[in-house]
Structure formats: C-alpha cells, structure tokens
Design a protein around this motif. Structure first.
Motif, PDB file in Angstrom:
ATOM      1  N   TYR A 198       0.834  -1.197   0.000  1.00 46.67           N
ATOM      2  CA  TYR A 198       0.000   0.000   0.000  1.00 46.67           C
ATOM      3  C   TYR A 198       0.871   1.250   0.000  1.00 46.67           C
ATOM      4  N   LEU A 199       1.890   1.219   0.839  1.00 47.05           N
ATOM      5  CA  LEU A 199       2.752   2.394   0.915  1.00 47.05           C
ATOM      6  C   LEU A 199       3.480   2.621  -0.407  1.00 47.05           C
ATOM      7  N   GLU A 200       3.866   1.541  -1.033  1.00 44.38           N
ATOM      8  CA  GLU A 200       4.517   1.705  -2.342  1.00 44.38           C
ATOM      9  C   GLU A 200       3.588   2.369  -3.324  1.00 44.38           C
ATOM     10  N   ASN A 205       2.397   7.574  -6.153  1.00 45.37           N
ATOM     11  CA  ASN A 205       1.295   8.389  -6.640  1.00 45.37           C
ATOM     12  C   ASN A 205       0.187   7.617  -7.322  1.00 45.37           C
ATOM     13  N   HIS A 206       0.078   6.361  -7.039  1.00 46.16           N
ATOM     14  CA  HIS A 206      -1.053   5.625  -7.597  1.00 46.16           C
ATOM     15  C   HIS A 206      -2.191   5.694  -6.591  1.00 46.16           C
ATOM     16  N   GLU A 207      -2.742   6.883  -6.499  1.00 50.05           N
ATOM     17  CA  GLU A 207      -3.665   7.102  -5.408  1.00 50.05           C
ATOM     18  C   GLU A 207      -4.892   6.205  -5.498  1.00 50.05           C
ATOM     19  N   ASN A 208      -5.451   6.161  -6.677  1.00 54.66           N
ATOM     20  CA  ASN A 208      -6.695   5.384  -6.812  1.00 54.66           C
ATOM     21  C   ASN A 208      -6.439   3.897  -6.622  1.00 54.66           C
ATOM     22  N   GLU A 209      -5.325   3.447  -7.216  1.00 54.82           N
ATOM     23  CA  GLU A 209      -5.011   2.039  -7.065  1.00 54.82           C
ATOM     24  C   GLU A 209      -4.789   1.703  -5.593  1.00 54.82           C
ATOM     25  N   PHE A 214      -6.433  -0.948  -0.850  1.00 52.94           N
ATOM     26  CA  PHE A 214      -6.737  -0.920   0.576  1.00 52.94           C
ATOM     27  C   PHE A 214      -8.118  -1.479   0.838  1.00 52.94           C
ATOM     28  N   GLU A 215      -9.054  -1.008   0.062  1.00 51.57           N
ATOM     29  CA  GLU A 215     -10.426  -1.455   0.303  1.00 51.57           C
ATOM     30  C   GLU A 215     -10.568  -2.953   0.094  1.00 51.57           C
ATOM     31  N   LYS A 216      -9.828  -3.421  -0.870  1.00 56.00           N
ATOM     32  CA  LYS A 216      -9.979  -4.832  -1.200  1.00 56.00           C
ATOM     33  C   LYS A 216      -9.410  -5.741  -0.119  1.00 56.00           C
TER      34      LYS A 216
END
Lengths: 749, 689
Positions: A198-200, A205-209, A214-216
């Motif tokens: 997630y931190l990577e 800057n892959h904010e949406n991904e 995270f949600e997944k």
C-alpha cells in the motif's frame, strides 16, 4: 485476468527454457521483474557458454541505455549480443518466473544474494517492450519514469500498480492452499506485505489504485492491526508520508516475523516459481524473517505473540542475560526487642516471630544467583531515616496478611470527588501515608491520609532562631501554621500525566504535557528542579525503588534515565517505535521497563543502556506495568483490556488474563506476589491468582529456547474477584505493607 | 468476514463545498474545483492526523471523552497554534440548519449582553477536589453501601448507557477472530420481583439523609470499618481520619426510572384518576404500602401538584378529590420520605382547602367534604413534617388566618380557612377561632337573616356555622367553667352563642356520662361517580388526646382491595363501603367492613385491635347478620350505602346538617340509625332526630 494469462504463458515458456537452467547468478537476476533479466535469459539460450559475469555486465549496460531512452542503442547492442527478437517479445514475468524456478532451494544465503541484487534492480524501470500483456505495457510504460532522487528511496520500486492486487491475491490463494500447519505461520506475512504494498502504491502516486487495494484487502488483516490500518487509510498521498510517524516506523524498521524453516521454504519456493518479484522484494527489503528449526507454530501461538507495530521481537533480542534477582537487603540492626515484646503481649504468640526473623536473615545472606552484583549500579547510601523506615517496613511486614485464593485482600477505595478538572495520575507512598494526584489543570495535589498533617518547613529566617541542639529539632523546623490535610503544587503548564513519590517520601516527581519532569520537595512543598529534555509530553515517570534515579518516557519515544542531582539524563533508551506510555523500575533497580504505544514492552539495562528484552503480544498501547516483588515476573496491561504475564528471565509470555473490557490503567502485585490486582477504565478492580498462573506454565527447554509457549486457555479460573465501583475508573492500585489493597480513581458522575 | 468492517475504514473526505465556504470566509473568491479537491483531501488527512494524536491525550487523561483541550494539545504537538475559545467541557453543540437546498452545521454562539453578565451575581465557587475512602471489598466481599454499585446489576448497562455501546462495538471487534474469546454477554437487569408492586427500596433514613442533609457526609461504610479495624488499625484510622468532613456535598444524581417503573407509574397514575373505583383503590393501596416508590416520588409529587393546578381552574371536583387521596396515600406510606416534596404537595393541598371555587355547581356539589378532607391532610402533614426550621405549621396558620380576616373573602374560602385552622388542634381553635366567633356570628347572621343575597352565600354561611359549632363546642366544653348560660354565651360569642351553648351542653353531658365517645364523620360524596369515604373519630373525646392522625381513610381502602368481589366488580355504584371508627379514650380501634351488596359476599376485617377493652362487633347492613359476638355496650357501626344516583350524602356527627345540602339515601341511613339506637346507648344522644 492477467494472472490467468501469466499462468498459461508461464507453462509454455517453462517448456522452452527448461533445459537452460543454470546455477549462476542469472537466475537471481531474472527473479527481478526487469526486462533486462528476460533478455539475458533469452541471450543465454542462444549462447549458453556466456559466463555469468558477462551476462551481468551486458545487463547493466542495457539497463542504463534503457533508462536514458536510448532505444536504438539498446536494439543494436542486443543484436550484437545475439539476443533474439523472440526474447524481446517473451513476457517479462514468464521468463523471469522460469528463471526463478531454476533456483528451487537457494536457502537463506541465496535469499541474501537475491536481496542484494534486487537493490540493484530497484532503479530498473519496467521496460515497455518487455512487459507481457500489451495493454498493461502501454499503461505502465507511459508513466513509470522514476525521478533519480526518488530512486534512492526504499519505496520507489516500480511495479505495475494494477498488478499489485493480483500479486497479493496470488499469494493469498497460495497461502490458503498450503497445509494447515504452515498456513498460520505464512499468514503472518499478509499484514506487513499489505502495508508495504500500500505504501509503495501511495508513494508512487497511484492514489486510486492504493485506495482500491486498501479497500480490497484491509478487511483480511488481523483485527488487532485495526488502529494502524486506520492511520494508513488516511494516508493517500505521497506528501502525507512525509512526517507521518507510523509511516516512518514502517520504513525505518523491519517487520519481524518468526517462521519455521519449512514454512519459509514453502513461501520462497512459491514466490520464485510464480515470479512474484514485487512481493519478494518487499520481503527482502522490509521484513526480517526469523527462521527457526522445528515445528511450525499454531495460530494461537502466533496470535499470542503478534500485534505489535513491528512484529515480534527477534529471538536474539531476548537472549541477553537479565539479573532479575533482588539485591541483598542491607543488614540493619533491628532494635525490635522492646516493641516486639509489646506485640507479643498483644497477640500472645511469642515463639512464632523469632524463628521467622532468623529465616529471613539467613535468606538474605545467601546471594541469589540471578541477582546482579550489589554494586552493579551505584546506589545511594542508606540514611538513618531510611533505616528507620526499613525497620518500620519489616515490622509491618510481620503483620502482613497472607493472601491467597481463600484469603482475598480488602480493598479500600479512595475516590477523588469534584475532580472536574480531570484526574490524570495518582501515586501512593510505599507506607501508604500520602496520596498524590496529578490533574489536567496542571496542578499536583498531595494529601495526607493519616492524622498527621502536612507541614511546611519554616522559612529561613525562622529557622535561624531554632535551637539546633534540641532533640526534637526535626519537629521544631516544621511550621505548625501551615498544617493542612492537602497541599497543592503549582508549576506545570500542562496536564500532569505521571507522578511518583520517592521511596523516602521527601520528594515527588511529576511529568507533564509541557515536556518537563519536576521534582518537588515534600518538606517545603516547592519545586526543586525542572528536568528538561523531552520536548514533547512526558507520559510517565517513576522513581527507582532505591531513590536517586528516575526514569521518564514520553511522546518523543525515548526513555531517559535521570539522577536527581543531574540536570541532564544519564541514559537515553531509544528503540521504541511509538510513544512511551509507561515506565517502571525493576525492584533491583538495575533494569527499567517501558511500555509503548507500539504495543511492545522493552526492558533496558540501566548499566549498559542496552535493550535486553522486547516483549510483544499486546494488541494496544500499553498503559500499565508491574513487577512481581521477587523481580521474576512482570505484568502488563493495555488498552485492549488484557493483562499479560511475562517471565523476565526467559523473556517469555507466561499468561494472559482476559476479563477487562477497557484500558487497564493500574496493576499491582501483592506484597508477597500471590495476587495481582488490576484496575481498569471499565470501573472494576479484578484480582487474579498469579501463583497459580505461574505454576501452570510448563517450561521445558524447548519452549524456553524457542519462546513458543502454550498459554492456558481459560484465564477465568485465575480470576478471584471482580469489584465494580460506582462510575469511578480505577487509575491506581497499591498494596499497603500489610497487604490491604488501596485503589484510587475520580468519581465521574 | 471482512465485509462488515469495511465501511469503518473507507476514507471520508470533506466535501469541496466546505473548502469553498472556508475560502470565501477569508476572502478568497473563485477557488478552482481542482484546488478545492486537493485542499479537501489535504485538510481531511490533517484533521485525521490531529484526531489520532488527540486520542493519545484522551487516553493519558484517563478519559473516554475526547475534549477540545485534547485537540489543542495535539495541535501543540504539531507546532500549530491551538484554537482559542473552544473550551467546552461538554460536547460542542453543533446546530443543524437547512434551507434553500443547503445544509449547514454551525456552532451557536449567543449574543450576550455585557450588563447582564455584570449584574448577575457570581456563580457559586465550585467545590474543591477532595478524597473520600470507602470499602470496595472486605476480604473479598463487596459491602452493600451506597458508594458501591447495587449488587446483581450489570451496571455497565444500567449506569453507563453510553459506554455499553462502546463495549458492544468492541465486542464485535474482538469476536471477529475466533481465537479471541471476548464474547461479552449483555444481560439486561430485570428485577426478580417484577412489576408492579415491588421495587428495590432504600431505607427511609437513607432517603432522608440524601434529601435533607446534603452537607453531611453519609458514611455507611464505617460500621464495616469497625469490624476489621483490629487487623488493619493503621489503615482504617487513616481512612476514618480522611472521611471526616472531606466530602462536603453529595454529587447530584439523576434518577432514571427503569422500564418497569415507568410502566408502574403510568398504571398507577391512570388508575388514580381513572373512572374505575376498584382500580383506584388498588392503586392507592399500592402507593400507601409499597416500599420501593422513593424513586418515583418526585414524579408523583409533580403529578399531583400539576394536577391540582389544572383541575382547580377547570373546577373538576372529582379529580381534585382523587389527587388528594393520592396525597393521603403517599403520606401513609411509611417508607417514603416526603420532606423533599412538600414544596409541591402543600400548595396543592392548601389550594383544595381554600380555593374560591372547586366545582362547577357550588350550590349543589359537596366541595365542603373535599375542603374538610384536605384540611385534615394539611393538619396531618403539619404534625408530621413541621420542624423548627421549616415552620410549616406556623406558616400555614398565618396563611389561613390572613385570608380569614379579610373582609372580602368568600364564604367558601372562609370555610376552608376555618376548617384548616380547626383541624390543627384545640389550641389553635382556642387562640384563633374562639376570639373571632362574635365577628363571624355577625357575618353569618347578616347572610342568613338579612335579605337573601344569593343562595350560594347562604349555603356557605350555613356550612361555616355548622363547622364553627362543631369544632368550637368541644373546645369550649373543656375550657369554659361550668354554668352554661345561654345569655352569657350570647354575650361572649354573639349570634352563635345560643346554638353553641346547646352544643356545649350536649358535649358536657356526653363527657359527664363518662362514656367512651364515638365521634364520627362520614363523608360520602357522590359526584358523578367518585367516592370519598372518610371516617373521622373522636372530636374532643374524653382524654383530649385526639389527634388528626387517627384518620385512617386509606387503611379502609387497603382493606377494600382484599375484598374478593372488587377486582371483578367494575361498577362502583354497586359497592358499599362501611367505615367505622370507634374511639375509646385515648386509644382507638377501627373496624372496617367492606361488602358488596351486588355480589352478596362480604368480608370483615379488623384493622387494629388496640389496647381498648372493646371487642369489635360488626353487623352487616345488607344481611342484618354477622355479629361477631360480644355484647359490650359501646359499639357502633356506621353503615353508609352509596346510591347510584348522583347525590351526595354527608352525615355529620353533630347532626346539624342542613337538609338542603345533602340528600341521604333513606334506607341505608335508616338502617344505620336503627342499629345505632338499638346497640349503642351513647348514640341516642347524638342523634339529631
């Protein structure tokens, strides 16, 4: 979708390259998701004679060219090196997967080499032409040209953001499919992997991904990581990562996992087979896998130990010898006889006491093998008043009630009424004659709970008039006019979070939000020293049982050891990854325990300043600590409402007491150590049978060596009593010398 | 298993509109949409970060509630200037407003007039922190003292409703993983003795201590202390020393009624003012006897006070009577400590005594009985509750006297004042009423012999006259030296003199006979349907020990409820109550007979067989049988049967009842009289016929 493709292609390519597996470093290089890796393997297929070194050099050159977008040169070089166009087309992951498949059992050493190399390849961008599915190539190829500065950062590894969930899912499927005995151990990997992936994503800057990722998967994580996950979830931009402490913790410290060798092999084989380079890199970079030989641990064993911010303590972290024994009590000529006779007359059992004394004396003469040397750390000389107090103590001790499951202590509850400003800390003196309270309005108040009122020493002018030769000079110096039941100490400029009486009752320490620790005189009721060093709130402070030294810890994550006559700390204990929430001296004063918001307890050696124990297992910030009177055991309570018992000598968790429903702010062993009292925010005081708890633990050599303890399932058998207060959270507990339990809290209507 | 937790973690971001609004507020117009989005994300992140830091301060402050100061400290931690002016102990009361399709949350700050602040007296200085010790447990057993929570309750649910939510959510949180055996079971505390008649009761002393002596420390723990003082002398001494005078004020506590109690309260109040007499009787009995009502006492008190206030205005006599009966029942309950609620009850009672008008038709309805009844209640409460500090009796006396002396006072009020005063005892009659007899006589004369002004006035004057005669005669009989000269009386007491004289003669004759006198006043009011049955015994009986507390109306009601016919008997007109009071010297015995003529069953019961030599003898009117033996001469029964018609009957011992004011059911009265005569020789002297 891509995974399926991967799988198919993987099979094909494996057939193709099966024969060319070599045992040199190329396989390792291939393990890294870079197109040069694939090209090199392709190259090898054409020129099997090429040595590993050549291959690597070629590879590095190709990387460099590619980074500088010199595609023509790349093509030329490739042609000259005899790399076929097929190799270019062959998807990166597949060929690399084949390559890593060729290194089936590299072992720990291979892993290290791998990690070294992977660091080289960090800078390697995903080469557009080499990546497998054309669509993805287009997507990733456009954006992934890392900045040179960022390359240096640990998180700049560039993977295709879209693939992250696939990687993670793949691993998840794998772990779910392995044998049960391995599954529990391997599941430990999920959380750190998740965090770092997630931190990577966020970092790159892959904010949406990142959000999707995270949600997944956040729901899959163990529930005790919830708080950290919440912090993570709020972090969705690269800018946020700067200055975020949790983020820093993850980046600067390796997450420690204990995994049995078998399980580890299984994981490694899988990752290499599947060419899961992203995951493998993370494991190499950010995880510390402590491999042990033997049976894999069960789920409950793992859960008992995990929960801290940075995983479990390394095994060798707890290997140092801890002298947990008590110091020899100094020999004091006890003028007991006259008083003793009185007592005998009262109680009518003259014989019983004398032998007891003798036995005590003989016991104290023997040097405990586990005790530190008497002079290991310099301790203050005993003053006459201290000796008197010791005598009092011993006398009281003879009247001590023996506690046990059938003989529970009486509890006297001191309620603070009208404490609208908020009671934040309480302490009792050892002889239970004074109570001090720290309040959120920055005041410290001291009460006398004996008829003896608190008096101030007279002013200097008045003192000069006193006859210094008179016998009752100590009485005469006190100013009768100032006698009162309580005194208020003003000086702090923020809530007072920690408070501690010196053992001789002459001083009081208080630590506050304003970053200072203050030493107050209980003779003059003035502030003597303000110890500045912590620049942030100081959460707790504690006097050594022998006085003179004290420890403080706070938001700056550093515990400081002070001596009252030094304005600078003598030791600084750094290592915690979050706020130090509570501090405690070992009864022999040679060690200091600190509990932290990173959910670990550390034991520090006062002499060397080393961290000698890292105890993990709590699932929330630790708010209370207690040593058993013999120094052998420790209890800790946290916001998760559980009390954990520790064997200090072995560095092992030996018990878990469940029952509280809210933060435990107070823990105390009875004077003989048979009973542990715990007080909590849930308005209860609970008593636990610690004797039984410590007896129940079987310590064979194996568990002692590995630290894999089977905890007794049912802690309810150990619960001796629950006493509910009337909306009064219990924030301090104290056993008097006669084993009466005193509790304190603010009535909160 | 993860799905249910997901919503908690979804990233909440402030709306961009907020950013715009904030930008506008500092003078930045036209903010780009992208800037807004970027800003809102940044702001959301920072807010979360600060909130997470603030939580640390909350934990270390040993609190469960995040306060504004925590936020300030968290800001300070980040080197940010804290927010000034948000010092609030409680939650910040954000208000919500919507309009024009926009929704707005705002922090309401009222404009305060400075002069108001300057002129208001300074608030009381808050009490200082103090320490108080009590025993949470004694050798493993938790003593049942007020400082400890009541045993057997899951007080997590009871005491801290807000926290139980926290626990529940935490439970959910922990139970997610099967290896965590944190399954918190929440049992709702239901008292084992269920609705409606029993609630945990507090000792009356405790109620008293709580209500009247907030400044003193309640130290129930000290008894226990003594027992273990031997073993832990030093500590208990400390504890004891500490206890003195440290706690200066009882913390205010709010009592929330449990569901059962609420239900009980509803049922009781409904029954008390409802139409079913049987239910009412039961309800009143419950109020008078149930030991656990103290928690509901404030509610009852308010109910009565409000009820009187409303029904006086509406002239609803029936309801006023019901409410007075509730007061009576409350006063009869030995476990209740009414002191705290007298400020509500006394005005209500006084209203029922002296109000100008209590019913819709003052000429027909018998509001006099209500006044008498309330006056007796008043007298009883004066006797019970008057102390040197509250001076209830003297204050009440003053009130009555003042309005009585007023020339313009109406007859109804006048009657009430006199009734109220005379119930307070012979001393009051002697000092306050007798000197006024002449004046009052003149006034009565003016009405009864002068030109007829209004029927109402005349009735009023008649009632006042009979009231005065009734009360004064006995007092005079005791105090005045013997020669009862008609003329002398006229000279002394004016218009009322002659009649008074004859009454006094009668009273003396009675006393001379050394008879154990039985005085009774039975009031039966039937207005639409309600029934008020009052028996009063002993007006100026032989010993002079007459006290208002002999009135035992509710005890008769108590017995009524034991009547088997009642619960199934919904028609009050068909029931009959027989209330009998005998007074023998200083002691009194009461027999109460209840029977239902329609059901034909009858129950006889004896309330108290006191020290008198009397044997109760009871005969039942409807059967004419049922004598319980005993042929002793001085027994009496009064049998009153209530007719179904809307009439009122008032039988007064003095027999001076004007026929116009009441219509008595002839048969039953006759029967009663007949028995009186046949069985009681003393009664014949009282008979007006």
């Amino acid at each position: 979708m891509a995974a399926v493709q991967d799988g198919q292609l993987n099979l094909e390519v494996e057939k193709d390259i099966k024969t060319e597996i070599t045992n040199d470093g190329s396989g390792n290089i291939n393990a890294n998701s870079s197109s040069p890796g694939s090209t090199s393997s392709g190259g090898k297929s054409k020129s099997p004679a090429g040595s590993g070194e050549d291959q690597q050099t070629l590879l590095a050159v190709l990387q460099f060219l590619k980074r500088n977008k010199l595609t023509e040169s790349v093509d030329i070089l490739r042609r000259e090196a005899g790399l076929s166009a097929d190799a270019d087309d062959s998807p990166v992951s597949e060929s690399a997967g084949a390559g890593s498949g060729g290194v089936p059992s590299v072992g720990a050493d291979g892993g290290d080499a791998n990690s070294l190399l992977s660091r080289v390849s960090i800078a390697t961008p995903v080469a557009p032409p080499a990546t497998a599915p054309p669509k993805v190539v287009a997507a990733s190829g456009g954006e992934d040209q890392p900045d040179v500065n960022v390359v240096l950062s640990a998180y700049s590894q560039q993977g295709d953001p879209v693939l992250y969930p696939l990687y993670y899912n793949g691993l998840k499927k794998f772990i779910e499919s392995v044998l049960d005995c391995h599954r529990a151990e391997l599941s430990q990997v999920f959380y750190p992997l998740f965090v770092h992936m997630y931190l990577e994503l966020v970092y790159n800057n892959h904010e949406n991904e990142a959000k999707q990722f995270f949600e997944k998967f956040s729901g899959d994580q163990e529930c005790y990581y919830e708080e950290d996950l919440r912090i993570l979830s709020s972090m969705s931009k690269k800018e946020h990562m700067k200055g975020n402490e949790t983020m820093l913790d993850f980046r600067t410290s390796k997450f420690v996992l204990r995994i049995s060798r078998d399980s580890y092999q299984l994981l490694k084989r899988h990752l290499q087979e599947r060419q899961n380079n992203q995951i493998w890199n993370i494991i190499q970079e950010h995880l510390y896998i402590d491999i042990f030989d033997g049976m894999p641990r069960s789920k409950s064993q793992i859960d008992a130990m995990s929960g801290s911010l940075a995983g479990e303590g390394k095994r060798d972290a707890n290997k140092a010898k801890v002298f947990y024994g008590l110091l020899k009590e100094p020999e004091i000529e006890v003028p007991l006889d006259d008083e003793d006779e009185e007592a005998e007359n009262e109680e009518g059992k003259p014989k019983k006491k004398k032998p007891k004394k003798d036995s005590m004396g003989s016991k104290s003469k023997k040097q405990d093998p586990n005790a530190p040397q008497q002079t290991r750390i310099p301790l203050p000389e005993l003053k006459d008043s201290d000796k008197l107090d010791k005598i009092m103590n011993m006398k009281e001790a003879t009247k001590k009630i023996r506690l046990g499951p059938d003989n529970l202590p009486s509890i006297c509850f001191y309620s603070f009424l009208n404490a609208y400003q908020g009671l934040t800390a309480v302490d009792f003196t050892d002889d239970s004659s004074l109570i001090a309270g720290g309040f959120a309005d920055s005041t410290v108040r001291v009460w006398s709970v004996t008829p003896k009122k608190l008096r101030r020493v007279k002013s200097a002018a008045d003192l000069s008039n006193i006859d210094k030769e008179s016998d009752d000079v100590l009485e005469r110096i006190m100013d009768e006019k100032t006698a009162s039941e309580s005194k208020i100490l003003y000086g702090h400029s923020g809530p007072v979070y920690g408070i501690s009486f010196s053992p001789d009752r002459n001083y009081l320490l208080s630590s506050s939000e304003d970053g200072t620790v203050r030493l107050w005189s209980l003779q003059t009721f003035t502030c003597l020293v303000g110890y500045k060093g912590h620049n942030y709130p100081v959460w707790d402070t504690q006097f050594s049982p022998y006085g003179y030294y004290f420890i403080s810890g706070g938001h700056d994550r550093v515990a400081r050891l002070w001596a009252t006559d030094h304005y600078q700390p003598l030791r600084m204990f750094a290592g915690h990854l979050a706020d130090i929430t509570c501090t405690l001296f070992h009864p022999n004063s040679n060690y200091v325990a600190t509990g932290s918001a990173d959910r670990t307890i550390r034991l520090w050696d006062v002499l060397t300043g080393n961290c000698v124990r890292i105890l993990t297992g709590h699932k929330g910030p630790i708010h209370s600590l207690a040593f058993s009177p013999n120094g052998k055991f420790m209890a800790s309570g946290a916001t998760d409402g559980r009390v954990l018992l520790w064997d200090v000598g072995h560095g092992l968790m030996v018990g878990e007491l469940k029952g509280h429903t809210d933060t435990i702010y107070a823990l105390k062993f009875s004077r003989d150590g048979e009973i542990l009292a715990s007080g909590s925010m849930d308005n209860t005081v609970k008593l636990w049978d610690t004797l039984k708890a410590f007896d129940d633990v079987e310590l064979d050599d194996f568990t002692a060596a590995t630290g894999h303890i089977h905890l007794p399932e049912n802690s309810q058998e150990l619960l001796l009593g629950t006493y509910m207060t009337k909306s009064t959270p219990v924030i301090h507990l104290h056993f008097t010398r006669r084993n009466l339990l005193l509790a304190a809290g603010a009535y909160n209507p | 298993m993860a799905e249910e937790r997901r919503p908690k973690q979804c990233t909440v971001v402030l709306p961009t509109e907020s950013m715009k609004a904030m930008a506008e507020s500092i003078g930045v117009g036209q903010l780009q949409e992208e800037s807004c989005a970027a800003l809102s994300e940044e702001v959301s992140y920072r807010i979360k970060e600060i909130a997470q830091d603030a939580l640390k301060f909350m934990h270390h402050g040993k609190r469960r509630k995040l306060t504004t100061s925590d936020i300030d400290h968290a800001l300070k931690l980040k080197n940010v200037e804290p927010l000034y002016g948000f010092q609030s102990q409680e939650f910040i009361p954000f208000r919500f407003a919507s309009g024009g399709g926009r929704e707005l949350h705002f922090y309401e700050e009222k404009e305060v007039d400075l002069s108001d602040i300057i002129n208001t007296p300074l608030p009381r200085v808050p009490l200082d922190v103090s320490l108080k010790a009590h025993w949470l447990s004694i050798e493993g057993v938790q003593p049942a003292i007020p400082e400890n929570p009541p045993p057997g309750e899951m007080s997590v649910c009871v005491c801290f409703p807000s926290f139980s939510i926290i626990y529940l959510s935490k439970a959910a949180f922990f139970t997610k993983q099967p290896h965590f055996h944190h399954v918190y079971i929440f049992t709702v505390y239901i008292p084992s003795h269920f609705f409606p008649l029993h609630f945990p009761s507090a000792p009356k002393e405790q109620q008293k201590a709580e209500s009247t002596e907030p400044l003193k420390v309640v130290k129930p723990g000290q008894e226990e202390e003594g027992s273990i003082q031997k073993g832990q002398g030093a500590i208990s001494a400390e504890a004891k020393g500490k206890k003195e005078g440290l706690m200066r004020m009882k913390p205010r506590s709010t009592h929330e009624l449990s569901v059962e109690q609420q239900l009980y309260y509803k049922e009781i109040t409904e029954a008390c003012v409802g139409s079913c007499e049987a239910k009412r009787a039961e309800a009143l009995q419950s109020i008078a006897t149930d030991p656990g009502l103290y928690q509901m006492l404030p509610r009852f008190s308010t109910f009565i006070s409000e009820g009187v206030r409303v029904n006086v205005v509406q002239n609803n006599l029936a309801l006023l009577i019901y409410l007075m009966r509730m007061v009576k029942a409350l006063m009869d309950n030995p476990t209740l400590y009414l002191e705290k609620y007298l400020h509500e009850l006394i005005p209500a009672v006084v209203t029922c005594i002296v109000s100008k008008q209590l019913c819709l038709r003052p000429d027909v309805d018998n509001h006099w009985a209500l006044r008498d009844f309330a006056a007796r209640l008043m007298a009883q409460s004066c006797k019970t509750f008057s102390t040197t500090t509250n001076n209830i009796q003297s204050r009440i006396t003053k009130t009555f006297t003042k309005s009585w002396l007023d020339e313009k006072t109406q007859w109804t009020t006048r009657y009430g004042c006199i009734a109220g005063l005379s119930e307070l005892g012979p001393d009051v009659i002697k000092t306050l009423i007798l000197p006024r007899l002449t004046v009052e006589g003149a006034r009565i004369k003016a009405v009864s012999e002068g030109p007829v002004v209004s029927n109402i006035d005349k009735i009023g004057a008649d009632h006042v006259q009979s009231l005065l005669l009734k009360h004064c005669a006995s007092v005079i009989a005791k105090t005045r030296p013997l020669p009862d000269n008609m003329e002398q009386y006229r000279a002394d007491y004016g218009y009322l003199g002659p009649t008074l004289c004859s009454h006094v003669v009668k009273a003396r004759a009675q006393a001379a006979l050394q008879a154990q006198q039985v005085n009774r006043t039975t009031l039966t009011i039937t207005q639409p349907r309600p029934t008020l049955t009052v028996s009063q015994s002993g007006i100026g009986g032989s010993g002079g020990s007459r006290s208002p507390s002999i009135i035992k109306v509710p005890s008769s009601l108590t017995l009524m409820s034991t009547r088997p016919g009642t619960p199934t008997q919904p028609s009050p007109p068909a029931t009959k109550y027989i209330v009998m009071a005998t007074s023998a010297g200083a002691s009194s015995t009461q027999q109460v007979i209840t029977l239902s003529s329609s059901s034909g069953s009858s129950v006889t019961s004896t309330v108290a067989s006191a020290t008198s030599t009397l044997q109760p003898l009871v005969k039942l009117e409807s059967r004419g049988a049922g004598g319980l033996g005993g042929s002793r001469p001085l027994q009496k029964y009064i049998v009153v049967s209530l007719p179904t018609s809307a009439s009122s009957s008032l039988e007064s011992k003095s027999g001076m009842l004007p026929p116009s004011s009441s219509s008595t059911s002839p048969i039953s009265l006759e029967a009663g009289m007949k028995m009186d005569r046949s069985d009681s020789p003393g009664a014949s002297t009282q008979s007006p016929h």
